[in-house]
Each structure stands twice: as structure tokens, then as C-alpha cells.
Design a protein around this motif. Structure first.
Motif, PDB file in Angstrom:
ATOM      1  N   ILE A  98     -26.115  54.892   2.073  1.00 37.93           N
ATOM      2  CA  ILE A  98     -24.718  54.849   2.258  1.00 37.93           C
ATOM      3  C   ILE A  98     -23.881  55.988   1.249  1.00 37.93           C
TER       4      ILE A  98
ATOM      5  N   TRP B 224     -18.938  50.402   2.806  1.00 33.38           N
ATOM      6  CA  TRP B 224     -19.121  50.950   4.127  1.00 33.38           C
ATOM      7  C   TRP B 224     -18.551  49.903   5.493  1.00 33.38           C
TER       8      TRP B 224
ATOM      9  N   THR C 207     -24.195  51.619  14.672  1.00 30.57           N
ATOM     10  CA  THR C 207     -22.981  51.043  14.277  1.00 30.57           C
ATOM     11  C   THR C 207     -22.732  49.741  15.030  1.00 30.57           C
TER      12      THR C 207
ATOM     13  N   THR D 109     -20.572  56.931  -0.217  1.00 33.65           N
ATOM     14  CA  THR D 109     -19.302  56.366  -0.679  1.00 33.65           C
ATOM     15  C   THR D 109     -18.310  57.481  -1.113  1.00 33.65           C
TER      16      THR D 109
ATOM     17  N   ARG E 168     -21.538  49.226  -2.196  1.00 34.85           N
ATOM     18  CA  ARG E 168     -21.441  50.285  -1.316  1.00 34.85           C
ATOM     19  C   ARG E 168     -21.464  49.585   0.155  1.00 34.85           C
TER      20      ARG E 168
ATOM     21  N   PRO F 219     -16.029  59.788   3.760  1.00 40.67           N
ATOM     22  CA  PRO F 219     -16.663  58.426   3.393  1.00 40.67           C
ATOM     23  C   PRO F 219     -15.822  57.297   3.330  1.00 40.67           C
ATOM     24  N   PRO F 220     -16.370  56.127   3.725  1.00 38.99           N
ATOM     25  CA  PRO F 220     -17.821  55.458   3.441  1.00 38.99           C
ATOM     26  C   PRO F 220     -18.414  55.927   4.751  1.00 38.99           C
ATOM     27  N   TYR F 221     -19.746  56.091   4.853  1.00 39.56           N
ATOM     28  CA  TYR F 221     -20.586  55.872   5.975  1.00 39.56           C
ATOM     29  C   TYR F 221     -21.974  55.805   5.667  1.00 39.56           C
ATOM     30  N   ALA F 222     -22.560  55.616   6.697  1.00 39.82           N
ATOM     31  CA  ALA F 222     -24.059  55.236   6.336  1.00 39.82           C
ATOM     32  C   ALA F 222     -24.828  56.701   6.953  1.00 39.82           C
TER      33      ALA F 222
END
Length: 210
Positions: free
Chosen positions: A207, A162, A24, A209, A158, A121-124
Motif C-alpha cells: 500500500i 487505502w 478493487t 500512502t 495504511r 496516494p493512497p492506493y495499492a
């Protein structure tokens, strides 16, 4: 790019939390206005770094060394109790003295027995190759690579969702590796400077979403 993780003896963070915080921090630095603005003060060093083979080095700090490490320019992120600072990249021969004195080797942390549930979400999602033993320092650098590749190469819509959601990262410990590879939008193949042979697939990312 230098990464520094805060590792206090009394309450060390977990392996996965450091990896997520490192990933991050890399993305938040690369999307900072000081990089994205054409006149941004960090833009030149980042462009120079990304024009070559990217490399990251993870160091550890504790006690007074941690506040000292906040002085060179960079971005600090906290995830699940882990604090990691990503620094504006530069030549390996010009590491700021406050960072150069910090130890690289020996950063090897434990994980909680059970992985944390996925965030909204969203996250990786980033997965580390379970067949490739790596120290926490090495793994954090690989997760930083995966996050950077997602930022630069994944589907733009995406990526926008993110980053707009804070660039959160989850280390996918509870997903079988073969499934992770199938889902992956990017894969990291290591240059082989430390710990693993050149060309080793160390991490993959995608990713989420929805």
C-alpha cells in the motif's frame, strides 16, 4: 468468489485494467456494510468463505450477458474502461445459473505499450510475477487475492487510508520484480488448481500512502 469481466468485442479492456478492477471490486465487496455490519446479509457467506482456502474464478461477459450478470448480489467496479463485478462467495456447486453459463477459459487481453502513471496516494500497488505466464482471467483472480490479503494483513493505518480513498489499485508493470518483492507486504502463492503449479508466487502487493 466469482468475478465477471465485461469484454465487448468492439472495445475490449486492457489486461492491467481488468486486473485492477477485479482487485478493487474484491475489496469494495469485503468492505461493504452488508459484510462489515454484524447483521449484514452478506456477512455469513463471506465469513464461511474466508474460513477456508480462498478461491476466485474469473469469467467474461458481453452483450446482454453483462446486464444479466448484474442481477446476482455483488459489487461492480470500473477502472480505466474495464468493468468487473465481484459476487458474494458461495460453494462452487451453487454458482448462480446466470454466472455458470459464462465462459471461464479464453480471457486473455493485451496491455497498452506504456503503463499508466501512478495515481495520487493512497492506493495499492500489485505486481504480477513476470516469470509466470497467466491468462487475464487467472491474473485478475491473483490480483483479487493480493488485494484481499492486503485488506486483512497489511498495516491497519495504511489499510484504513487505502479503503477510505476508494481502494484504488495500480498494477505495477514498470517496477522490477525483485524490487516489488522487496516492497511487498503480502505475497500470493497459488493453490495450483489452474495454469500454474501449487505454491507458485504469482503476485505481491503493498500500500502506497505518500
Amino acid at each position: 468468489m466469482q468475478l465477471v469481466a465485461r469484454v465487448e468485442k468492439a472495445a475490449p479492456p486492457t489486461h492491467s485494467a481488468v486486473c485492477a478492477a477485479a482487485a478493487t471490486a474484491v475489496v469494495r465487496l469485503l468492505t461493504d456494510p452488508r459484510v462489515t455490519d454484524p447483521q449484514g446479509e452478506w456477512r455469513g457467506p463471506v465469513e464461511e468463505w474466508e474460513s477456508r482456502r480462498i478461491r476466485k474464478v474469473t469469467r467474461r461477459a458481453r452483450g446482454v450477458r453483462w446486464p444479466e450478470a448484474q442481477e446476482p448480489p455483488g459489487v461492480t467496479v470500473e477502472v480505466d474502461g474495464a468493468e468487473v463485478r465481484a459476487f458474494v462467495p458461495g460453494p462452487v456447486t451453487e454458482v448462480p445459473p446466470r454466472l455458470a453459463r459464462l465462459q471461464v477459459a479464453g480471457l486473455d487481453l493485451e496491455d497498452d505499450e506504456e503503463p499508466k502513471p501512478p495515481p495520487e496516494p493512497p492506493y495499492a500497488a500489485i505486481a504480477l510475477n513476470p516469470d509466470v505466464p497467466m491468462s487475464t482471467g487467472k491474473a485478475a483472480a491473483q490480483c483479487g487475492h493480493a488485494a484481499q490479503l492486503l485488506l486483512r494483513r497489511a498495516d491497519p493505518e495504511r489499510v484504513a487510508a487505502w479503503v477510505g480513498g476508494g481502494a484504488r489499485v495500480r498494477i505495477a508493470r514498470d517496477v522490477p520484480w525483485a524490487e516489488c518483492v522487496k516492497h511487498a507486504a503480502v505475497a500470493v502463492r497459488d493453490a495450483g488448481f489452474t495454469e500454474v503449479p501449487p505454491g507458485t508466487m504469482t503476485a505481491v502487493g503493498w500500500i502506497v500512502t505518500e
